[in-house]
Motif scaffolding. Structure first.
Motif, PDB file in Angstrom:
ATOM      1  N   HIS A  58     -86.609 -17.263  -2.142  1.00 26.54           N
ATOM      2  CA  HIS A  58     -87.701 -17.048  -3.087  1.00 26.54           C
ATOM      3  C   HIS A  58     -89.044 -17.214  -2.380  1.00 26.54           C
ATOM      4  N   LYS A 116     -94.532 -22.941 -10.295  1.00 30.48           N
ATOM      5  CA  LYS A 116     -93.321 -22.156 -10.549  1.00 30.48           C
ATOM      6  C   LYS A 116     -92.383 -22.212  -9.352  1.00 30.48           C
ATOM      7  N   THR A 163     -88.554 -23.613  -9.471  1.00 29.53           N
ATOM      8  CA  THR A 163     -87.443 -22.788  -8.989  1.00 29.53           C
ATOM      9  C   THR A 163     -86.606 -23.540  -7.967  1.00 29.53           C
ATOM     10  N   SER A 164     -87.268 -24.232  -7.065  1.00 30.05           N
ATOM     11  CA  SER A 164     -86.552 -24.991  -6.036  1.00 30.05           C
ATOM     12  C   SER A 164     -85.778 -26.152  -6.649  1.00 30.05           C
ATOM     13  N   SER A 211     -82.253 -25.367  -8.358  1.00 30.96           N
ATOM     14  CA  SER A 211     -81.510 -24.492  -7.446  1.00 30.96           C
ATOM     15  C   SER A 211     -80.117 -24.142  -7.950  1.00 30.96           C
ATOM     16  N   THR A 231     -81.032 -21.273 -10.249  1.00 34.24           N
ATOM     17  CA  THR A 231     -81.808 -20.171  -9.681  1.00 34.24           C
ATOM     18  C   THR A 231     -81.196 -19.595  -8.414  1.00 34.24           C
ATOM     19  N   ALA A 286     -81.679 -20.913  -5.546  1.00 33.55           N
ATOM     20  CA  ALA A 286     -82.659 -21.138  -4.477  1.00 33.55           C
ATOM     21  C   ALA A 286     -82.049 -21.929  -3.324  1.00 33.55           C
ATOM     22  N   VAL A 338     -87.354 -22.097  -0.600  1.00 31.99           N
ATOM     23  CA  VAL A 338     -88.437 -21.467  -1.350  1.00 31.99           C
ATOM     24  C   VAL A 338     -89.713 -21.599  -0.530  1.00 31.99           C
TER      25      VAL A 338
END
Length: 363
Positions: A332, A341, A345-346, A349, A352, A354, A357
């Motif tokens: 990402h 954001k 997201t991280s 994980s 997502t 991730a 990131v």
């Protein structure tokens, strides 16, 4: 020539676990004038920064062991960028040089510094570790000696040199050698970089474990010969060790533990042979329980690592030559303005997907 055209902003957290982006220093005026530069310093326009697990810990938990967030605090320590200002005392760097930033600031006086193990500096100021602000800013002033030239390497790869340095330091101290049977616990960014390094070093067989099947699939993608083991809940450390040993074709000589999780460390202890080694790279809770008698009766060495020293030139050579390719680990990318954001997201994980990131900035 590069210059500062946008306001300097940074990514902050605080003891209340808030996370936000706001104005930071040095200011655009200070960058343009060079007045904020001290002897031996340069100004870097940060172009790419990776989010580390420690950044998530400082944001969400407010601390890692004795390192506590007590005020508004800037995160980030995995960065690369471009030199845009140089103090007259600096002779080895020029405006326009592309560099990776080693986030250490040491005293050069204590025994660890004088013996080359500066990661143990008694007066270490490590950027992003409270109370020292980090690199997640548009512009940063930093000692030139800790800015490593990366030539035409991408800024993304330059930002990845910091976590790669962690892996290389662990491999060096664990003395991974050609043909060694190795276990890697944890398929996060550090674990996957360690996998790349162990594969390049000729370790065989290599087993990697994780609770996330998706990450194990990434491990298989970047190293087809790795043997993957999904950690299931409710399995005892003895049984987990037996399963891992069976997958490897026998007990392993070395386990590189990259998660810092108590149960994972214990399982690693039960997976290595008599006289083997469990080397803990990961960061965990302040206090954990370990299978003492297993370690004792099997003469298993239990070692630990704290950051790195003298690894960056090696990391740069490995990436520039193509021996190690970390691009698949970047999942990402976000702008500096969207850093909140990026952190969300991280931190999520498992949902997502991730792995690494990156936060990117334009000047």
């Amino acid at each position: 020539m590069p210059s500062a055209n946008k306001e300097n902003i940074g990514v902050y957290c605080n003891p209340a676990h808030d996370l936000w982006v706001k104005q930071s220093g040095p200011s655009v005026e200070e960058v343009k004038s060079g007045q904020a530069l001290k002897e031996g310093e340069v100004t870097i326009a940060i172009k790419s920064t990776g989010i580390c697990g420690s950044d998530i810990h400082f944001w969400r938990n407010g601390r890692i062991g004795p390192m506590v967030v007590e005020h508004d605090h800037i995160l980030g320590h995995e960065s690369a960028g471009e030199i845009i200002a140089v103090h007259p005392s600096v002779k080895n760097l020029n405006v326009g040089d592309r560099v990776a930033v080693e986030p250490s600031q040491i005293c050069n006086k204590c025994e660890p510094c004088l013996t080359g193990r500066y990661n143990g500096c008694l007066e270490m100021r490590f950027m992003s570790t409270p109370p020292v602000d980090g690199l997640l800013r548009r512009y940063v002033n930093h000692s030139a000696v800790w800015c490593h030239k990366i030539g035409d390497m991408s800024y993304e790869d330059g930002a990845m040199l910091e976590p790669l340095s962690v892996s290389l330091a662990g491999m060096e101290r664990a003395k991974i050698a050609l043909g060694d049977p190795v276990l890697i616990c944890g398929a996060g960014p550090i674990g996957l970089m360690t996998l790349l390094g162990c594969a390049a070093a000729g370790a065989e067989p290599i087993v990697i474990t994780d609770i996330d099947q998706n990450r194990l699939e990434v491990a298989k993608e970047i190293c087809p010969r790795v043997r993957t083991h999904k950690v299931e809940p409710g399995v005892s450390m003895e049984e987990a060790g037996a399963q891992i040993s069976k997958l490897a074709g026998g007990p392993l000589s070395t386990a590189l533990e990259c998660s810092g999780v108590e149960s994972s460390i214990a399982s690693a202890v039960y997976s290595v042979k008599f006289g083997g080694k469990v080397f803990v790279i990961g960061v965990g809770k302040p206090d954990i329980q370990i299978p003492f008698m297993r370690l004792s009766t099997q003469e298993i060495d239990l070692q630990f690592q704290y950051r790195y020293a003298n690894t960056w030139p090696r990391a740069i050579r490995l990436v520039q030559s193509g021996v190690l390719d970390m691009k698949r680990l970047v999942t990402h990318r976000f702008s500096l303005e969207d850093a909140v954001k990026a952190f969300e997201t991280s931190a999520a994980s498992a949902k997502t997907g991730a792995i690494k990131v990156l936060i990117q900035s334009e000047v």
